[in-house]
Design an enzyme around this catalytic site. Structure first.
Site, PDB file in Angstrom:
ATOM      1  N   GLY A  72      40.434 -37.864 -42.086  1.00  0.00           N
ATOM      2  CA  GLY A  72      41.383 -38.484 -42.995  1.00  0.00           C
ATOM      3  C   GLY A  72      41.213 -39.989 -43.077  1.00  0.00           C
ATOM      4  O   GLY A  72      41.314 -40.582 -44.157  1.00  0.00           O
ATOM      5  N   THR A  73      40.962 -40.622 -41.936  1.00  0.00           N
ATOM      6  CA  THR A  73      40.842 -42.081 -41.934  1.00  0.00           C
ATOM      7  C   THR A  73      39.686 -42.523 -42.820  1.00  0.00           C
ATOM      8  O   THR A  73      39.827 -43.439 -43.630  1.00  0.00           O
ATOM      9  CB  THR A  73      40.651 -42.593 -40.497  1.00  0.00           C
ATOM     10  OG1 THR A  73      41.883 -42.427 -39.793  1.00  0.00           O
ATOM     11  CG2 THR A  73      40.259 -44.059 -40.483  1.00  0.00           C
TER      12      THR A  73
ATOM     13  N   GLN B 144      49.594 -35.165 -44.273  1.00  0.00           N
ATOM     14  CA  GLN B 144      50.749 -34.514 -43.663  1.00  0.00           C
ATOM     15  C   GLN B 144      51.380 -33.476 -44.585  1.00  0.00           C
ATOM     16  O   GLN B 144      52.363 -32.831 -44.214  1.00  0.00           O
ATOM     17  CB  GLN B 144      51.803 -35.551 -43.277  1.00  0.00           C
ATOM     18  CG  GLN B 144      51.361 -36.484 -42.158  1.00  0.00           C
ATOM     19  CD  GLN B 144      51.210 -35.767 -40.815  1.00  0.00           C
ATOM     20  OE1 GLN B 144      51.546 -34.589 -40.674  1.00  0.00           O
ATOM     21  NE2 GLN B 144      50.678 -36.476 -39.833  1.00  0.00           N
TER      22      GLN B 144
ATOM     23  N   GLY C 184      40.982 -32.227 -41.446  1.00  0.00           N
ATOM     24  CA  GLY C 184      40.747 -30.928 -40.834  1.00  0.00           C
ATOM     25  C   GLY C 184      41.706 -30.566 -39.722  1.00  0.00           C
ATOM     26  O   GLY C 184      42.269 -29.474 -39.694  1.00  0.00           O
ATOM     27  N   HIS C 185      41.913 -31.503 -38.805  1.00  0.00           N
ATOM     28  CA  HIS C 185      42.638 -31.104 -37.587  1.00  0.00           C
ATOM     29  C   HIS C 185      44.140 -31.051 -37.778  1.00  0.00           C
ATOM     30  O   HIS C 185      44.856 -30.625 -36.876  1.00  0.00           O
ATOM     31  CB  HIS C 185      42.269 -32.036 -36.419  1.00  0.00           C
ATOM     32  CG  HIS C 185      42.819 -33.415 -36.536  1.00  0.00           C
ATOM     33  ND1 HIS C 185      43.837 -33.860 -35.724  1.00  0.00           N
ATOM     34  CD2 HIS C 185      42.511 -34.451 -37.347  1.00  0.00           C
ATOM     35  CE1 HIS C 185      44.108 -35.117 -36.030  1.00  0.00           C
ATOM     36  NE2 HIS C 185      43.316 -35.487 -37.016  1.00  0.00           N
TER      37      HIS C 185
ATOM     38  N   THR D 195      24.645 -37.401 -42.078  1.00  0.00           N
ATOM     39  CA  THR D 195      24.271 -35.995 -42.076  1.00  0.00           C
ATOM     40  C   THR D 195      25.517 -35.123 -42.119  1.00  0.00           C
ATOM     41  O   THR D 195      26.474 -35.360 -41.365  1.00  0.00           O
ATOM     42  CB  THR D 195      23.459 -35.675 -40.808  1.00  0.00           C
ATOM     43  OG1 THR D 195      22.292 -36.488 -40.816  1.00  0.00           O
ATOM     44  CG2 THR D 195      23.079 -34.210 -40.757  1.00  0.00           C
TER      45      THR D 195
ATOM     46  N   CYS E  82      49.782 -46.496 -31.527  1.00  0.00           N
ATOM     47  CA  CYS E  82      49.873 -47.143 -30.237  1.00  0.00           C
ATOM     48  C   CYS E  82      48.607 -47.923 -29.954  1.00  0.00           C
ATOM     49  O   CYS E  82      47.530 -47.563 -30.391  1.00  0.00           O
ATOM     50  CB  CYS E  82      50.137 -46.145 -29.128  1.00  0.00           C
ATOM     51  SG  CYS E  82      48.840 -44.940 -28.919  1.00  0.00           S
TER      52      CYS E  82
END
Lengths: 462, 437
Positions: free
Chosen positions: A75-76, A189, A240-241, A277, A365
């Protein structure tokens, strides 16, 4: 109290959610596939086939076209590419486009990308956000109407990562389109929680014999406000996660005509704009998880809405103040954020952690320091309040027994955190990103806007 | 079994201290203190314990020991009570010791209070010092066995209540032993260099840091007769006893080195003189803090009776019986000094009494008692008479003159190897005989 129970109760699904068995199976199977997807020989073609089938699955699950799917490392990276890549791409077409509109409660991946633009000759303008955590559409319209030719991009998340507020992205996208400005939406989200519309009803995957029966249920869960990959959106980030896939893979949906400049340089494997890749196994597992998450979201949202309502009542009974929109249609049901007056959130987290309960202080954090939530600060909460919030987030593995454990552990944790108290930090905790104050000056506690009218102790929350 | 917070700096000492308490059967939770508001990503040189790299080292220690691990943000407390005080003291021409202030107001105050409130029984740190728990529940603070590593000086600010909740399991060990034990336990920080200097001045350039924070205030460097010998950029950046960095053009008449003998930020002057001019044997010190709940009165009252040595840690070898034996038992005839428990028993904010009396009920001025006084972290103990002049003032008469003692330094008062307490030097002076000498 310092020994965690053997199987911790996991209530931090918004941080990352357990790997779905189907995704794990797809991942392990594909991990043995030798071959670089960019190679021309047979193993290369086999790896490429995994990638392209995954691309089709992702497109199908989200209602996009395969050509609109750009795989990234998560996502980042997708946010970086969308914000920075779009801004530079649009500016290269027209140098007058030197402003970007950003909501102040975005994930750091978006905010820091915007900051980077701010240091590279762009002007960053913030959207206004109400105390309920939703972007103010009226003011957004005015901001868009003011010299839209100078706007390179507007970016707004689908669902806030801390409060669970569903943003009026569809409306914002329509406004942006009317002013001719591309809108990027970070939907990390939102995926699979009823806030993001699925594409066509997905056909069951070939190797999905163990998939739940509800796989083909139509997406029509409890939040009714829905973000969809419509023509009004220029780009959309998924990860994904957060959907039960592996960490390290995500995607940016990007319209064919969106001019993107690369933020990573190399072989340009993805649409000549994203280099590196392609991790075929990660991508294959991601596609399986995303498909499953989208297919089960209606049933899951109904289930989690009940659990979240129960959690909200319990927290309110214990003196906590719920954060976010009070209207269930304006929030996802898997995030419950509550302020605990008089407590430091890291003290609460420590006691709950010791009791085997994993939740979150809800904020980014640095080296493990729980800090005042920049989101709550942006919503107008004072520093002490912004350091008193805990985020509980539910997911596909959450059940009533998890909440039972939380029920048991909360009173003692609260008593201890209250005994430790809150420190009086006057100035240093000023919001990192002061924003237009939402409404009246914030007080303590902060009642949801409709709470006074509602006899429901949850303030009308699900 | 106790539930303890181990303060993990990321260094080898706190790692082994925590490991020993785990091995002794205690339930230990690791906490790293974030003291810097803007921590550097990596350590530079051997300084400090406040970089993200150090925090990560502490996390790895906790991993190896199987401890829950958290970072607690005390940067605000540290800034308000240590850094701000450090600047204010220097600006006033004094020479503070920030490590003592940190121990007094952050580590053994804010951190310990939070630990207790959260249901923990106490705190374990890697300081080299020994604790002896007496049957009357008083906890005595003693020097470490390893005299070269002894850190009892920086603990001299601890109150009886704070001592009661602390564990210093390294007091009976030498540094090489601790390093060897760390290696044996698989702690990767075994070879990490000792931290040194002031943690919030990462490059070690205190003078440059002070100029940066306080600006420049140029003035004259004078000799004792007021003759201008040179210029300085800020009197606050000089310390009594300082020899280097004076940059005086002319050599002294007698050809000997010159030292800073006085600093006056108000007049913006720095006075220099000979080493002989640095000699002092009278010290007045304020803000006394006593490690014994009854104050120093009992220390001299109980002299002669063997000190019960119920030692803090099972592995600790008992120190030899106090070798001192020189102190006279001098106490008021009624033998009572009405004092209540030390202030740490309460819930006072550390900031509420930065310089208040050590005891809620101030004892009356007492007679002098013999003790040893240490003026620097690694200084020699100096025989002295200590006289209690008032609730917040003591006088120290050194048997032999000391050199280069600056107001702001902490005098830690020992009875042999036992720490009695401490006070902050406010003024120094010379006895008439010494002045003539």
């Amino acid at each position: 109290m310092t020994t965690a129970s053997p199987s911790p109760v996991y209530l931090d699904h918004a941080a990352t959610t357990p790997l779905r068995p189907a995704a794990r199976a797809a991942w392990l199977t594909a991990a043995d596939q030798v071959g670089n997807p960019s190679s021309l020989h047979q193993p290369g073609r086999a790896a490429r086939r995994l990638v392209e089938e995954a691309r089709e699955q992702v497109a199908l699950a989200l209602g996009a076209e395969p050509a609109e799917v750009v795989f990234t490392a998560g996502g980042t990276e997708a946010d970086n590419l969308a914000v920075i890549g779009t801004a530079w791409g649009r500016r290269s077409e027209d140098p007058a486009r030197r402003r970007v509109l950003v909501s102040p409660i975005e994930h750091p991946a978006v905010l820091e990308s915007a900051d980077h633009l701010g240091q590279s000759g762009f002007e960053v303008v913030e959207l206004a956000v109400g105390r309920d955590g939703r972007v103010d559409l009226e003011r957004a319209d005015r901001l868009l109407a003011f010299d839209p030719a100078s706007l390179a991009l507007v970016t707004c998340q689908a669902v806030n990562q801390e409060t669970g507020a569903i943003q009026p992205v569809a409306e914002l996208a329509a406004l942006a389109r009317r002013h001719g400005v591309p809108l990027h939406c970070d939907a990390v989200q939102a995926i699979g929680h009823g806030a993001l519309a699925a594409g066509a009803s997905p056909a069951p995957l070939l190797d999905q014999s163990d998939a739940p029966a509800s796989l083909t249920a139509s997406p029509a869960g409890p939040p009714s406000a829905v973000v969809a990959w419509t023509a009004d959106l220029a780009a959309l980030t998924v990860s994904g996660h957060k959907v039960g896939g592996p960490v390290g893979v995500g995607a940016l949906l990007a319209r064919r005509d969106l001019k993107l400049k690369p933020v990573l340089f190399g072989g340009g494997q993805e649409r000549r704009v994203r280099s590196g890749t392609l991790p075929a196994a990660l991508i294959a597992a991601f596609a399986v998880a995303l498909t499953e998450q989208m297919a089960t979201q209606a049933e899951q949202s109904r289930r989690l809405a009940q659990l979240a309502a129960r959690l909200g009542r319990r927290l309110t009974d214990l003196g906590a103040v719920l954060v976010g929109p009070s209207d269930p249609a304006q929030r996802v049901c898997h995030i419950v954020n509550a302020l605990f007056p008089g407590c430091e959130h890291d003290a609460l987290l420590l006691s709950l952690d010791a009791a085997g309960l994993a939740c979150s202080t809800g904020s980014a954090c640095t080296a493990g320091v729980a800090q005042a939530s920049p989101v709550l600060s942006a919503l107008g909460y004072d520093p002490a309040q912004a350091r008193s919030g805990l985020r509980f987030s539910l997911g596909w593995t959450t059940g009533p027994s998890d909440l039972d454990a939380l029920d048991r552990a909360l009173p003692e944790a609260l008593a201890r955190a209250r005994a430790a108290g809150q420190r009086d930090w006057p100035s240093a905790d000023a919001p990192r990103r002061p924003t237009t104050p939402a409404t009246a000056s914030p007080g303590w506690p902060a009642p949801p806007s409709t709470a006074a009218a509602s006899p429901d102790p949850t303030g009308g929350r699900p | 079994m106790s539930r303890l917070i181990a303060a993990l700096s990321g260094g080898v000492d706190s790692a082994v201290a925590a490991a020993r308490m785990v091995e002794a059967g205690h339930q230990v939770t690791g906490v790293h203190l974030a003291l810097s508001r803007h921590p550097a990503a990596q350590r530079t040189g051997a300084r400090g314990c406040c970089s993200l790299e150090d925090a990560n080292d502490a996390r790895r220690v906790a991993d190896v020991l199987g401890l829950p691990y958290y970072v607690w943000d005390f940067s605000q407390e540290f800034h308000d009570s240590v850094v701000t005080d450090f600047l204010a003291q220097y600006a006033a021409g004094r020479t503070p010791n920030p490590c003592l202030r940190c121990n007094e107001l952050v580590k053994f105050a804010a951190l310990l209070e939070r630990a207790l409130a959260l249901g923990f029984d106490g705190l374990v740190t890697g300081h080299y010092a020994r604790l002896r728990r007496r049957p009357d529940a008083v906890v005595e603070l003693w020097r470490a066995v390893d005299q070269a590593k002894d850190q009892s000086y920086v603990l001299g600010v601890m109150t009886p209540e704070q001592l009661r909740h602390c564990h210093f399991p390294l007091g009976d060990s030498t540094k090489p032993q601790v390093r060897a034990e760390a290696a044996r336990r698989g702690l990767t920080v075994a070879d990490k260099p000792d931290s040194s200097d002031i943690c919030f001045i990462p490059d070690g350039d205190t003078q440059g840091w002070l100029y940066d924070k306080l600006g420049r205030a140029p003035g004259a460097i004078l000799d004792a007769d007021g003759v201008v010998l040179g210029q300085h950029q800020g009197a606050f950046a000089y310390t009594i006893g300082q020899r280097r960095g004076l940059r005086l053009g002319r050599p002294a008449v007698d050809g000997r080195p010159r030292y800073v003998t006085a600093v006056d930020p108000v007049r913006a002057t720095v006075t220099v003189g000979s080493r002989q001019d640095l000699r002092v044997d009278r010290l007045w010190a304020v803000h006394p803090l006593w490690c014994d709940p009854l104050g120093p009165g009992t220390a001299w009252a109980e002299r002669g009776s063997p000190t019960p040595a119920e030692v803090d840690h099972e592995r600790t070898t008992r120190p030899e019986a106090d070798p001192g034996g020189t102190t006279q038992a001098e106490v008021d005839p009624d033998g009572t000094i009405a004092v209540e428990d030390g202030p740490a028993g309460g819930r006072e904010s550390p900031n509420s009494r930065p310089h208040g009396p050590a005891h809620p009920t101030a004892p009356p001025p007492g007679p002098a008692f013999a003790a040893q006084v240490q003026l620097r972290a690694h200084g020699q103990p100096l025989p002295a008479q200590v006289r209690w002049l008032g609730p917040d003032l003591i006088a120290i008469e050194l048997a032999q003159p000391a050199h280069g003692v600056a107001p702001g330094q902490t005098a830690v008062i020992y009875d042999g190897d036992r720490v009695l307490g401490s006070a902050t030097i406010d003024r120094t002076g010379q006895d008439v005989a010494l002045a003539r000498a």
